[in-house]
Design a protein around this motif. Structure first.
Motif, PDB file in Angstrom:
ATOM      1  N   SER A 151       1.696   5.003   5.174  1.00 22.24           N
ATOM      2  CA  SER A 151       1.770   4.639   6.587  1.00 22.24           C
ATOM      3  C   SER A 151       3.157   4.191   7.004  1.00 22.24           C
ATOM      4  CB  SER A 151       0.760   3.521   6.893  1.00 22.24           C
ATOM      5  OG  SER A 151       1.131   2.316   6.244  1.00 22.24           O
ATOM      6  N   GLY A 152       4.102   4.157   6.080  1.00 28.29           N
ATOM      7  CA  GLY A 152       5.463   3.760   6.404  1.00 28.29           C
ATOM      8  C   GLY A 152       5.582   2.302   6.805  1.00 28.29           C
ATOM      9  N   GLY A 153       4.632   1.479   6.375  1.00 32.70           N
ATOM     10  CA  GLY A 153       4.674   0.067   6.708  1.00 32.70           C
ATOM     11  C   GLY A 153       4.009  -0.285   8.027  1.00 32.70           C
ATOM     12  N   LEU A 154       3.547   0.734   8.773  1.00 31.00           N
ATOM     13  CA  LEU A 154       2.918   0.466  10.062  1.00 31.00           C
ATOM     14  C   LEU A 154       1.475  -0.008   9.927  1.00 31.00           C
ATOM     15  CD1 LEU A 154       4.219   3.527  12.114  1.00 31.00           C
ATOM     16  CD2 LEU A 154       5.029   1.167  12.203  1.00 31.00           C
ATOM     17  N   MET A 155       0.849   0.249   8.790  1.00 28.92           N
ATOM     18  CA  MET A 155      -0.561  -0.099   8.569  1.00 28.92           C
ATOM     19  C   MET A 155      -1.425   0.407   9.715  1.00 28.92           C
ATOM     20  SD  MET A 155      -0.526  -3.830   6.769  1.00 28.92           S
ATOM     21  CE  MET A 155       0.256  -4.068   5.171  1.00 28.92           C
ATOM     22  N   PHE A 156      -1.285   1.674   9.989  1.00 33.10           N
ATOM     23  CA  PHE A 156      -1.909   2.297  11.167  1.00 33.10           C
ATOM     24  C   PHE A 156      -2.187   3.764  10.858  1.00 33.10           C
ATOM     25  CE2 PHE A 156      -2.638   3.087  15.617  1.00 33.10           C
ATOM     26  CZ  PHE A 156      -2.112   4.344  15.870  1.00 33.10           C
ATOM     27  N   ALA A 157      -3.325   4.253  11.308  1.00 33.85           N
ATOM     28  CA  ALA A 157      -3.635   5.671  11.147  1.00 33.85           C
ATOM     29  C   ALA A 157      -4.600   6.114  12.225  1.00 33.85           C
ATOM     30  CB  ALA A 157      -4.236   5.947   9.767  1.00 33.85           C
ATOM     31  N   THR A 158      -4.425   7.338  12.695  1.00 39.84           N
ATOM     32  CA  THR A 158      -5.357   7.943  13.640  1.00 39.84           C
ATOM     33  C   THR A 158      -5.747   9.310  13.113  1.00 39.84           C
ATOM     34  OG1 THR A 158      -3.630   9.022  14.961  1.00 39.84           O
ATOM     35  CG2 THR A 158      -4.255   6.784  15.586  1.00 39.84           C
ATOM     36  N   GLY A 159      -6.858   9.822  13.560  1.00 38.75           N
ATOM     37  CA  GLY A 159      -7.279  11.135  13.119  1.00 38.75           C
ATOM     38  C   GLY A 159      -8.577  11.555  13.769  1.00 38.75           C
ATOM     39  N   PHE A 171      -5.294   5.588   4.107  1.00 43.85           N
ATOM     40  CA  PHE A 171      -3.938   5.960   4.526  1.00 43.85           C
ATOM     41  C   PHE A 171      -3.188   4.756   5.103  1.00 43.85           C
ATOM     42  CE2 PHE A 171      -0.904   7.573   7.661  1.00 43.85           C
ATOM     43  CZ  PHE A 171      -0.205   8.499   6.908  1.00 43.85           C
ATOM     44  N   ALA A 172      -3.851   4.002   5.999  1.00 38.68           N
ATOM     45  CA  ALA A 172      -3.196   2.871   6.655  1.00 38.68           C
ATOM     46  C   ALA A 172      -2.809   1.788   5.655  1.00 38.68           C
ATOM     47  CB  ALA A 172      -4.113   2.285   7.729  1.00 38.68           C
ATOM     48  N   ALA A 173      -3.646   1.574   4.644  1.00 41.69           N
ATOM     49  CA  ALA A 173      -3.411   0.514   3.661  1.00 41.69           C
ATOM     50  C   ALA A 173      -2.644   1.038   2.458  1.00 41.69           C
ATOM     51  CB  ALA A 173      -4.747  -0.089   3.224  1.00 41.69           C
ATOM     52  N   SER A 174      -1.587   1.808   2.719  1.00 36.20           N
ATOM     53  CA  SER A 174      -0.781   2.374   1.638  1.00 36.20           C
ATOM     54  C   SER A 174       0.643   2.599   2.123  1.00 36.20           C
ATOM     55  CB  SER A 174      -1.378   3.698   1.158  1.00 36.20           C
ATOM     56  OG  SER A 174      -1.192   4.708   2.131  1.00 36.20           O
ATOM     57  N   ASN A 175       1.524   2.929   1.192  1.00 36.36           N
ATOM     58  CA  ASN A 175       2.909   3.244   1.538  1.00 36.36           C
ATOM     59  C   ASN A 175       3.009   4.447   2.463  1.00 36.36           C
ATOM     60  OD1 ASN A 175       4.377   1.235   0.105  1.00 36.36           O
ATOM     61  ND2 ASN A 175       3.985   2.309  -1.805  1.00 36.36           N
ATOM     62  N   THR A 203      -2.694  -6.006  10.987  1.00 35.70           N
ATOM     63  CA  THR A 203      -1.485  -6.743  11.306  1.00 35.70           C
ATOM     64  C   THR A 203      -0.514  -6.597  10.131  1.00 35.70           C
ATOM     65  OG1 THR A 203      -2.379  -8.791  10.377  1.00 35.70           O
ATOM     66  CG2 THR A 203      -2.719  -8.411  12.733  1.00 35.70           C
ATOM     67  N   ARG A 204       0.757  -6.431  10.429  1.00 35.58           N
ATOM     68  CA  ARG A 204       1.723  -6.052   9.394  1.00 35.58           C
ATOM     69  C   ARG A 204       2.239  -7.213   8.564  1.00 35.58           C
ATOM     70  NH1 ARG A 204       5.329  -2.504  13.486  1.00 35.58           N
ATOM     71  NH2 ARG A 204       3.550  -1.666  14.668  1.00 35.58           N
ATOM     72  N   ASP A 205       1.670  -8.388   8.769  1.00 34.50           N
ATOM     73  CA  ASP A 205       2.067  -9.524   7.949  1.00 34.50           C
ATOM     74  C   ASP A 205       1.235  -9.626   6.683  1.00 34.50           C
ATOM     75  OD1 ASP A 205      -0.109 -10.102   9.715  1.00 34.50           O
ATOM     76  OD2 ASP A 205       0.037 -12.207   9.136  1.00 34.50           O
ATOM     77  N   CYS A 256      -5.184  -5.452   3.845  1.00 32.34           N
ATOM     78  CA  CYS A 256      -5.524  -4.493   4.899  1.00 32.34           C
ATOM     79  C   CYS A 256      -6.738  -3.662   4.492  1.00 32.34           C
ATOM     80  CB  CYS A 256      -4.320  -3.589   5.170  1.00 32.34           C
ATOM     81  SG  CYS A 256      -4.605  -2.312   6.421  1.00 32.34           S
ATOM     82  N   ARG A 257      -6.728  -3.186   3.256  1.00 30.48           N
ATOM     83  CA  ARG A 257      -7.833  -2.355   2.759  1.00 30.48           C
ATOM     84  C   ARG A 257      -9.154  -3.132   2.757  1.00 30.48           C
ATOM     85  NH1 ARG A 257      -5.719  -1.596  -1.626  1.00 30.48           N
ATOM     86  NH2 ARG A 257      -4.512   0.242  -1.032  1.00 30.48           N
ATOM     87  N   ILE A 258      -9.110  -4.373   2.293  1.00 34.56           N
ATOM     88  CA  ILE A 258     -10.312  -5.199   2.250  1.00 34.56           C
ATOM     89  C   ILE A 258     -10.826  -5.475   3.663  1.00 34.56           C
ATOM     90  CG2 ILE A 258     -11.184  -7.501   1.671  1.00 34.56           C
ATOM     91  CD1 ILE A 258      -9.229  -7.450  -0.721  1.00 34.56           C
TER      92      ILE A 258
END
Length: 288
Positions: A169-177, A163-167, A194-196, A202-204
């Motif tokens: 996440s809205g560009g936040l590259m962040f997920a909780t659950g 989820f975080a490494a995809s669109n 990091t969003r850069d 991010c996925r790797i």
């Protein structure tokens, strides 16, 4: 042993501007300093101070910022990142603390806290995924059923990472659950990059963390971080500071949805076997 029926929620909570989390939640996970190729001149120290001002002022407002200060041999590149689920005041406090305790003789440095990351270097690292230095930290109590705990933890973290490494996440590259462990306990997880860096980076980076042999051994709370990403988990629900109810799942899985990197939207339901992943409406206000 068959896995328990699971429900995993990816949540981006709403936090009001006045909501403040406890300041005692700011101990560092760890920090790494490299003295290689260092030119710690007076000009370098002045540029570092200027960089800290840029990072603190901007990341405290937006949750993420990259900056550079100086020129030539004394030029420094920096980055500051905060968890999107904390208020702006806690982001500011965390970055300030990271700056105050940083080793200013380092020419390459990063420090992770539960709430933020501070990183700077004389080499330009902006936009490059780096997971060469990995820190693993565990605490809490011994897990009575480590095999089951690890199975559920890996399932949760794999889905959060996707989820975080995809669109989505809205560009936040962040997920909780969270994911159910047994009748009385859940496992709560958090991943961020990091969003850069790119989604692929991010996925790797996250996969390298969560599938490492040291990610989980026998304790109930863990933090694993690199220069470009972090993954954390706990059996304590206050770890995520969440107060968001899950939306009921739709009747059928929707078609694939791709949202712009800087926007938010609704996600649907994905079901396979006895695993249900429910994505709620992302209603997010950056730091109040």
């Amino acid at each position: 042993m068959m896995a328990l029926p699971l429900t995993i929620f990816f949540l981006l909570p709403i936090l009001s501007a006045g909501q403040v989390l406890p300041s005692d939640a700011l101990p560092p996970i760890d920090s790494v300093c490299s003295l290689i190729k260092c030119n710690a001149s007076i000009t370098y120290q002045q540029n570092l101070n200027q960089l800290f001002l840029y990072l603190h002022a901007n990341a405290s407002l937006s949750g993420f910022h990259t900056a550079t200060a100086g020129q030539g041999r004394d030029q420094i590149y920096g980055l500051a990142l905060c968890r999107p689920d904390i208020p702006r005041s806690n982001c500011s406090e965390c970055i300030l603390q990271a700056i105050e305790v940083s080793n200013r003789t380092c020419c390459s440095y990063y420090s992770w806290y539960d709430y933020c990351l501070l990183r700077y270097s004389t080499e330009n690292f902006i936009g490059e995924m780096n997971n060469t230095v990995t820190i693993f930290s565990e605490s809490g109590s011994l897990v009575p059923e480590p095999a089951l705990f690890k199975q559920q933890l890996m399932l949760l973290m794999a889905n959060l990472s996707s989820f975080a490494a995809s669109n989505a996440s809205g560009g936040l590259m962040f997920a909780t659950g969270d994911i159910r462990l047994n009748a009385s306990n859940n496992i709560y997880g958090l991943v961020m990059c990091t969003r850069d860096i790119s989604f692929d980076g991010c996925r790797i980076c996250l996969r390298g963390l969560i599938f490492h042999a040291n990610f989980f051994t026998r304790l109930s709370d863990g933090r694993s971080v690199t220069q470009s990403c972090g993954a954390m988990y706990s059996i304590d629900p206050s770890f995520l500071h969440l107060n968001v109810a899950a939306a009921p799942p739709p009747a059928a899985p929707p078609s694939a949805h791709h949202s712009p990197k800087e926007t938010s939207g609704t996600q649907g339901l994905m079901s396979k076997g006895n695993i249900i992943v429910a994505i709620i409406v992302i209603s997010y206000l950056i730091f109040g």
